[in-house]
Design an enzyme around this catalytic site. Structure first.
Site, PDB file in Angstrom:
ATOM      1  CG  HIS A  76      -9.734-144.883  75.122  1.00 58.84           C
ATOM      2  ND1 HIS A  76      -9.316-146.002  75.783  1.00 58.84           N
ATOM      3  CD2 HIS A  76     -11.088-144.933  75.124  1.00 58.84           C
ATOM      4  CE1 HIS A  76     -10.367-146.703  76.169  1.00 58.84           C
ATOM      5  NE2 HIS A  76     -11.468-146.070  75.773  1.00 58.84           N
ATOM      6  CE1 TYR A 204      -1.623-149.971  77.038  1.00 56.04           C
ATOM      7  CE2 TYR A 204      -0.392-151.995  76.645  1.00 56.04           C
ATOM      8  CZ  TYR A 204      -1.217-150.982  76.192  1.00 56.04           C
ATOM      9  OH  TYR A 204      -1.640-150.989  74.882  1.00 56.04           O
ATOM     10  N   PRO A 296       1.978-157.707  70.824  1.00 50.24           N
ATOM     11  CG  PRO A 296       0.277-159.004  71.669  1.00 50.24           C
ATOM     12  CD  PRO A 296       1.657-159.080  71.152  1.00 50.24           C
ATOM     13  CE  LYS A 300       2.319-148.236  67.716  1.00 49.49           C
ATOM     14  NZ  LYS A 300       1.042-147.537  67.714  1.00 49.49           N
ATOM     15  CE1 TYR A 388      -2.250-146.824  72.790  1.00 45.82           C
ATOM     16  CE2 TYR A 388      -0.533-148.281  73.615  1.00 45.82           C
ATOM     17  CZ  TYR A 388      -1.870-148.012  73.380  1.00 45.82           C
ATOM     18  OH  TYR A 388      -2.830-148.944  73.727  1.00 45.82           O
TER      19      TYR A 388
END
Ligand code: FAS
Ligand code: PHB
Length: 396
Positions: A76, A204, A296, A300, A388
């Protein structure tokens, strides 16, 4: 007492931390035995993480574990943030030159188990009442019992890879350890379904009704989460109730195009930020969830475990093969620098995307202002993206 056996490293826990450590040690010729409380089927049945950082992917590739991940992993280039009824893409490649790979923790664990079986590594499943002894001296020992009876294993080092509820951290004297914890008053209700993902990348969502996350495991298998109250029980949520609530928290296009279907797994995970310091106690070393937990949201948890294990494997190999203690003496400090940065990012991203009723209407307004700033500022988007995709290892 049964006759003690001997190995160089006794590893407690056959989750990703323990299995990866066993793999890296074996590749360097270091003998190790893994003791796991549960059965292999039980370990594989836990649905956990989904996103691998590039550093994790590189390590798995470099150590012969990348074949299926290359075939089945989904690379991604970014994620989408959904708020105010619209989606905004964070372009990892444009901002950092890096990507992430969606490849479930279950698959990573499967690949690790297969590799261990192929080289004949010993994993004792259903090892009960594992107990650690004399790790503050030079002759550590582990005992347990199983269907075959009582067992004693002498070793040079013990690796506590037994997760948040494990026996390793619990066995450290309270005066020798400092813990830091924040428990969130909500959890994640997660569902796995054999339906095509609603979007090619993760979404998200910050919504007045609560957080939602659209993820996946393959082009035909989706993973979705909604924020729920921590005192709810999964039995209170029918599949229909879950799908209705999830679609109410997404933008109109996602809500209208989402393919729903029966859940093949459904569970509620609590969220906490937790760190134990230090991560080394004599000849006992903690790695992964045994030493730290992150909410979560930042994906990580598994990646931090991999980073710990990479540092620990190198340190133990150096101690056993080169008789140098430099690595083990710096293990805890080196891990904790990365751990705290991941804790901060995971806390920040959770605070930005979840509903905190106690912060009132102004809390939502401040979140919306930060989200607007995040997606409109190159600097803010870059800061989010570089955390990220994963910060570089610090090998100094
Ligand atoms: P694990 O907890 O995976 O493994 C520890 C192992 O030790 C287990 O197999 C356990 O059975 C064994 N053990 C425990 N006590 C023992 C004893 N006394 N004797 C012998 N063995 C013992 N991370 C993400 O990035 N994204 C997510 O969405 C996500 N979801 C999660 C959901 C849940 C419910 C949980 C608990 C964690 C989640 N995580 C997520 C984090 C997760 O992926 C962890 O970071 C990852 O499992 C860490 O791996 P380990 O350190 O190996 O710990
Ligand atoms: C998942 O796919 O399980 C997943 C993805 C991203 C997260 C957490 C979980 O931040």
């Amino acid at each position: 007492m049964p006759t003690p056996r001997r190995t160089q490293v006794a590893i407690i826990g056959a989750g990703p931390s323990g299995l990866l450590l066993g793999h890296l040690l074996h590749r360097a010729g270091v003998d190790n035995v893994i003791l796991e409380r549960r059965s292999a089927e039980y370990v594989l049945g836990r649905i956990r993480a989904g996103v691998l950082e590039q550093t994790t992917v590189d390590l798995l590739e470099e150590t012969g574990l990348g074949a299926r991940m290359r075939r089945e992993g989904l690379v991604h280039d970014g994620v989408e943030l959904s708020f105010g009824g619209a989606r905004h893409r964070i372009d990892f490649v444009a901002l950092t030159g890096k990507r992430v790979t969606v490849y479930g923790q279950t698959e990573v664990t499967h690949d690790l188990m297969d590799a261990r079986r192929a080289f004949g590594g010993e994993t004792v499943y259903e090892a009960l009442d594992v107990a650690l002894h004399d790790f503050d001296g030079v002759t550590p020992r582990v005992t347990w019992h199983d269907a075959r009876g009582e067992h004693v294993l002498d070793c040079d080092f013990i690796a506590g890879c037994d997760g948040y509820h494990g026996v390793s951290r619990a066995g450290v004297p309270a005066a020798s350890i400092e813990t830091y914890e924040r428990v969130y008053r909500f959890g994640w209700l997660g569902i796995l379904s054999d339906t095509p993902p609603v979007s090619p990348e993760l979404i998200y969502s910050n919504h007045a009704r609560g957080f939602a996350l659209c993820s996946m495991r393959s082009p035909t298998r989706s993973r979705y989460y909604i924020q729920c109250s921590i005192d709810e029980h999964v039995d209170q949520w029918s599949d229909d109730a879950f799908w209705d609530e999830l679609r109410r928290r997404l933008d109109p296009h996602a809500a209208e195009t989402m393919v729903i279907g029966p859940s093949i797994e459904k569970s509620i995970a609590p969220l906490r930020s937790f760190v134990a310091e230090p991560m080394r106690f004599g000849r006992l070393f903690l790695a992964g969830d045994a030493a730290h937990i992150v909410p979560p949201t930042g994906a990580k948890g598994l990646n931090l475990a991999v980073a710990d294990v990479r540092y620990l494997a190198n340190a133990l190999i150096e101690a056993l093969a080169e008789r140098s203690n430099a690595g083990i003496d710096h293990y805890s400090e080196r891990c904790l620098r990365r751990v705290w940065k991941a804790e901060r990012f995971s806390w920040w991203f959770t605070s930005l995307t979840h509903r905190f009723p106690e912060t009132g209407a102004i809390g939502q307004k401040l979140q919306r202002a930060e989200l607007d700033y995040l997606v409109s500022s190159h600097a803010a988007s870059t800061a989010m993206a570089e955390n990220y995709v994963g910060l570089p290892f610090e090998d100094s």
